[in-house]
Design an enzyme around this catalytic site. Structure first.
Site, PDB file in Angstrom:
ATOM      1  NE  ARG A  67      13.340 -33.878 -25.717  1.00 13.71           N
ATOM      2  CZ  ARG A  67      14.127 -33.243 -26.105  1.00 13.71           C
ATOM      3  NH1 ARG A  67      14.073 -31.898 -25.752  1.00 13.71           N
ATOM      4  NH2 ARG A  67      14.932 -32.717 -27.034  1.00 13.71           N
ATOM      5  CB  ALA A  79      18.851 -33.454 -31.787  1.00 18.75           C
ATOM      6  CD  GLU A  96      22.458 -28.491 -29.778  1.00 22.98           C
ATOM      7  OE1 GLU A  96      22.196 -29.188 -29.110  1.00 22.98           O
ATOM      8  OE2 GLU A  96      22.889 -27.178 -29.972  1.00 22.98           O
ATOM      9  CD  GLU A 100      22.302 -32.782 -26.905  1.00 26.19           C
ATOM     10  OE1 GLU A 100      21.686 -33.877 -28.050  1.00 26.19           O
ATOM     11  OE2 GLU A 100      21.432 -31.683 -27.369  1.00 26.19           O
ATOM     12  N   PRO A 118       4.235 -31.672 -40.778  1.00 23.38           N
ATOM     13  CG  PRO A 118       3.863 -33.359 -42.882  1.00 23.38           C
ATOM     14  CD  PRO A 118       4.133 -33.527 -41.517  1.00 23.38           C
ATOM     15  CD  GLU A 123       9.706 -29.335 -35.045  1.00 29.14           C
ATOM     16  OE1 GLU A 123      11.119 -30.231 -33.979  1.00 29.14           O
ATOM     17  OE2 GLU A 123       8.664 -29.185 -34.417  1.00 29.14           O
ATOM     18  CD  GLU A 145      21.784 -29.265 -23.991  1.00 27.43           C
ATOM     19  OE1 GLU A 145      22.880 -28.874 -23.625  1.00 27.43           O
ATOM     20  OE2 GLU A 145      21.561 -29.492 -24.877  1.00 27.43           O
TER      21      GLU A 145
END
Length: 212
Positions: A67, A79, A96, A100, A118, A123, A145
């Site tokens: 990430r 995900a 997914e 994955e 929030p 999202e 990936e």
């Protein structure tokens, strides 16, 4: 002045600051209690799905993925984004899981819905529980990936990893701990809500922007 819990936070004005491939940033002028107004930055997002996939040995499927914003790999659930306008979330989750992990699931239920942060973004993620896993052909992975590590661990170990701080991804934490809570209430074979349960906070603003 309205009583607490009864004020209408109307949007008085809105302007777009940035629009990209998967997010947009807008600034809303919002009516506050007492007659004042304040700016609120809102990150619009497609929305996403995640999968708590448990095999017949009661092992949970985790992936280790890089990430970039954090600059390291994180243990997560399979995900991904809702790619198409109006895409069925269950179809996205099955896609997914296949892309994955090379897995398909015979049984699905809705485990938990998560509003990611929030205070500044719409999202939201729907997390499914998937069982009855079988191996299928996995499409050729791309980008991050292509570097995915896939691991199956006992559900109890996944919970321990979450509580030990080894799993920090918010969606993974929500899904793993929701499964533990569900089982504590209903037993090991427990299932979640119906797959078509209402998803009140599913994001729509970014999709509407695309259609416009």
């Amino acid at each position: 002045m309205s009583r607490p819990g009864q004020h209408d936070f109307d949007t008085l004005d809105s302007r777009t600051v940035y629009e990209g491939a998967i997010v947009a940033l807008r600034v809303d002028r919002v009516a506050m209690p007492g007659g004042r107004a304040a700016d609120r930055e809102v990150v619009e997002h497609h929305g996403a799905v995640a999968v708590v996939a448990v095999d017949d040995r009661d092992h949970l499927v985790l992936i280790n993925q890089y990430r970039h914003p954090l600059g390291r790999r994180l243990w997560e659930l399979p995900a991904g984004l809702l790619d198409a306008v109006g895409e069925d979330p269950l179809d996205a989750a099955a896609r997914e899981l296949a892309e994955e992990t090379g897995l398909a699931a015979a049984h699905w239920s809705t485990l938990v819905d998560v509003a990611v942060s929030p205070g500044f973004t719409d999202e939201a993620i729907r997390v499914y529980l998937a069982t009855g896993l079988t191996d299928i052909e996995r499409p050729d992975p791309e980008h991050e990936e292509a570097d995915l590590e896939i691991l199956r661990v006992p559900v109890a170990e996944a919970v321990d990893r979450a509580l030990a701080g080894e799993i920090v991804n918010a969606t993974a934490l929500s899904g793993i701990l929701a499964l533990a809570a569900l089982r504590a209430r209903d037993g090991v074979g427990a299932v979640g809500r119906l797959v078509d349960s209402a998803w009140v906070d599913r994001p729509t603003a970014f999709d509407r922007r695309g259609r416009a």
